[in-house]
Design an enzyme around this catalytic site. Structure first.
Site, mmCIF file in Angstrom:
data_model
loop_
_atom_site.group_PDB
_atom_site.id
_atom_site.type_symbol
_atom_site.label_atom_id
_atom_site.label_comp_id
_atom_site.label_asym_id
_atom_site.label_seq_id
_atom_site.Cartn_x
_atom_site.Cartn_y
_atom_site.Cartn_z
ATOM 1 C CG MET A 164 -0.388 -0.068 2.550
ATOM 2 S SD MET A 164 -1.733 -0.034 3.759
ATOM 3 C CE MET A 164 -0.809 0.235 5.271
ATOM 4 N NE ARG A 297 -4.302 3.442 11.475
ATOM 5 C CZ ARG A 297 -4.878 4.565 11.104
ATOM 6 N NH1 ARG A 297 -6.156 4.790 11.419
ATOM 7 N NH2 ARG A 297 -4.217 5.471 10.407
ATOM 8 C CE1 TYR A 441 4.528 -0.735 11.950
ATOM 9 C CE2 TYR A 441 5.971 -0.864 10.045
ATOM 10 C CZ TYR A 441 5.342 -1.471 11.114
ATOM 11 O OH TYR A 441 5.553 -2.804 11.332
ATOM 12 C CD GLU A 442 -0.284 0.427 8.625
ATOM 13 O OE1 GLU A 442 -1.319 1.095 8.500
ATOM 14 O OE2 GLU A 442 0.186 -0.282 7.723
ATOM 15 N N GLY A 443 0.167 5.252 11.267
ATOM 16 C CA GLY A 443 -0.395 6.313 12.101
ATOM 17 C C GLY A 443 0.310 6.305 13.442
#
Length: 593
Positions: A164, A297, A441-443
């Site tokens: 992604m 997440r 990562y991933e927010g």
């Protein structure tokens, strides 16, 4: 470094005894013909065997060798390609995928256990199938039937991988300002041009093709996040008959040299007029991408859980073998020169912190996975609506709190080893380095906290938090008596703090951000307390019935007491910190920092 052993007994306790997964699956028509207890147990056994035998042994060597970039080609560490082939051949990439496209269709509550094993055994390796599974989720949910037929079977089979592509050099959290552009070719395809960074598995040698999901904007798209679309862009074009065609002007400009997860290729990806295909509706790309984000997440939280488990396994083995000093109450091994360090209070403190938060995290990840399964498979609209609310509320907690605990646990595990923990050969320093990325990562975890406090709490007046706390309060009377009052007190404290922030935020929006990180931790400790109440309830029930495994269940009760007596009181300081308000954060003038 201890050899990783999948914690199957504890996994079975959580799945089969605490949450009674078989009853959940039997109540969902979509799963009744797919999974049963025998199938689930066989899957866990086979996963453990494969992961212990092939994935775990290449963890340290993968870290030391790392990925190599040469003129756009990326080579993964020795053994990764063979292990990935075995992983793919076993059907593990398609464990939860669409059965109509050749996958197994298993529930998330089951796959989350396999994810934990994989991440604990080899964090870097586990990222490759994780990104493919995530890409498949979005394609299956939003792409046309033609695209699904063309791409999903090979992705589920592990023949092709996925990635992604969101982040750009100037655009991380604020995706609304991305510059990657897509132009309509007039034939159902688009020409995608731009550069993406920090792309996990953007290029590698594990599969024959890589399918990128790329966020981009059309020239006339609305400004900001409302103008983002999602495109499927294969590394190599796919012919009408399914065979691979020519290259698609997708190239890897470089790979990052990182603190950890060195066996995972983190790439700079260049798209130069690459042919892509719209996934979902124009300008609805973020919504399509967020289909996978709740799963991803939770997956990042499970990464923290996994490395914490791996660190604990090594630390407890070392603490039993390493002899230094004597117990405060007198020698426990008088025949030896010293006692094992397990006798010392500080070592026991660290190990029990690790044990209680890892086992609590395993239950919590399974609980969140259960909500995802209810959303996906239930045909009861009320059940789905409630589960959707719980997924939205708990996903940032799962991602941030579990990854925070994961880093804490690897640091504690390293500390148990003393000086040896700082030395590469013992493996603990790698786990610390690997664990750190999960908070970023991933927010980032700060963004997760802001999401929990702002969008998931303040925005709905605390409705979802009350919904969750009502469930906890309903369960509390069934727990052993010693846990009831402190659990209810934790619920009252979280509710009181929630109401306090709601009241203050009405007049000062800074209060939302000021409270957010501590609030997420307050929520996390309360959620883990709920998990430990459920586990203690089941353990006490088994002891009362005269179980054949009294030591296992007694250990659950003792660990639950430790969590309640030593860790749950952290909520007191978190409450005090939150209620100091935003003023201390904004009192210092910017120029004085």
């Amino acid at each position: 470094m201890a050899e990783y052993k999948a914690p199957l007994r504890d996994i079975r306790f959580v799945m089969n005894e605490v949450f009674e997964a078989d009853k959940i699956w039997a109540s969902l028509p979509a799963l009744q013909e797919t999974v049963d207890p025998e199938t689930a147990d066989a899957i866990l056994e086979e996963a453990a065997k494969m992961i212990e035998g092939m994935v775990a042994p290449i963890n340290r060597s993968g870290d030391e060798e790392g990925c190599q970039w040469n003129e756009g080609a990326v080579t993964t560490p020795s053994g990764f390609k063979e292990a990935y082939q075995t992983y793919a051949d076993g059907g593990w990439v398609g464990l939860t995928g669409n059965q109509e496209m050749g996958a197994m269709g298993m529930p998330k509550m089951l796959s989350s256990q396999v994810e934990e094993m994989t991440m604990a055994a080899n964090f870097s390796f586990g990222l490759y199938p994780m990104l493919t599974v995530g890409a498949c989720l979005s394609i299956n949910a939003h792409a046309t039937e033609e695209l699904k037929q063309a791409y999903l079977p090979n992705m589920y089979a592990g023949t092709w991988a996925g990635s992604m592509c969101l982040t750009e050099p100037h655009s991380g959290t604020d995706l609304g300002i991305i510059r990657t552009r897509a132009e309509d070719n007039g034939d159902g395809s688009y020409s995608v041009t731009g550069t993406k960074i920090f792309i996990t598995g953007g290029e590698h040698d594990l599969t024959e093709n890589i399918i990128h999901l790329v966020l981009a904007k059309l020239p006339d798209a609305p400004a900001g996040p409302r103008g983002i679309s999602l495109f499927l862009v294969p590394k190599i074009k796919v012919n009408a008959d399914g065979s691979l065609g020519e290259g698609n002007n997708v190239s890897c400009g470089s790979i990052e040299h990182k603190m950890g997860i060195k066996g995972s290729a983190t790439c700079v990806m260049n798209f130069d007029g690459s042919t892509g295909y719209l996934v979902g509706e124009l300008n609805k790309g973020l919504a399509c991408m967020f289909t996978m984000m709740n799963y991803e997440r939770l997956g990042v939280g499970i990464q923290g859980l996994g490395v914490g488990e791996a660190s604990y396994q090594s630390a407890i083995e070392y603490a039993r073998d390493r002899i230094q000093g004597r117990a405060a109450t007198g020698p426990v091994q008088p025949e030896k020169a010293a006692d094992p360090i397990l006798v010392h209070a500080d070592v026991r403190r660290m190990l029990l912190n690790m044990k209680s938060t890892t086992e609590g995290g395993r239950a919590f990840s399974s609980y969140v996975a259960k909500q995802l399964d209810l959303v996906k498979f239930s045909d009861d609209n009320e059940v789905v609506a409630r589960a959707e609310a719980m997924v939205a509320l708990l996903t940032p907690v799962a991602k941030a709190f579990m990854s925070d605990m994961g880093l804490n646990n690897t640091i504690d595990g390293q500390q148990v080893f003393g000086g040896h923990g700082y030395i590469r050969e013992w493996g603990q320093e790698q786990l610390v380095r690997d664990a750190r990325i999960a908070q970023i990562y991933e927010g980032t975890n700060g963004v997760q906290a802001l999401d929990l406090m702002g969008r998931k709490t303040v925005a709905n007046g605390g409705e979802w938090t009350r919904m969750f706390l009502d469930e906890v309060r309903e369960a509390a009377p069934g727990a052993p008596e010693e846990f009831r009052a402190p659990l209810l007190d934790a619920c009252d404290r979280l509710q009181s703090v929630t109401d306090w922030v709601l009241d203050r935020a009405a007049n000062d929006p800074n209060e939302i951000g000021a409270a957010s990180v501590e609030y997420l931790h307050l929520f996390g400790y309360t959620a883990y307390a709920y998990m430990w109440a459920l586990m203690a309830t089941k353990a006490q029930q088994k002891l009362d019935e005269g179980t054949q495994e009294p030591d296992f269940y007694q250990a659950k009760l003792v660990t639950a007491r430790y969590f309640y007596q030593r860790l749950l009181p952290r909520n007191l300081s978190l409450e005090a910190s939150i209620q100091s308000g935003a003023a201390p954060l904004y009192a210092l003038a910017d120029e004085l920092f």
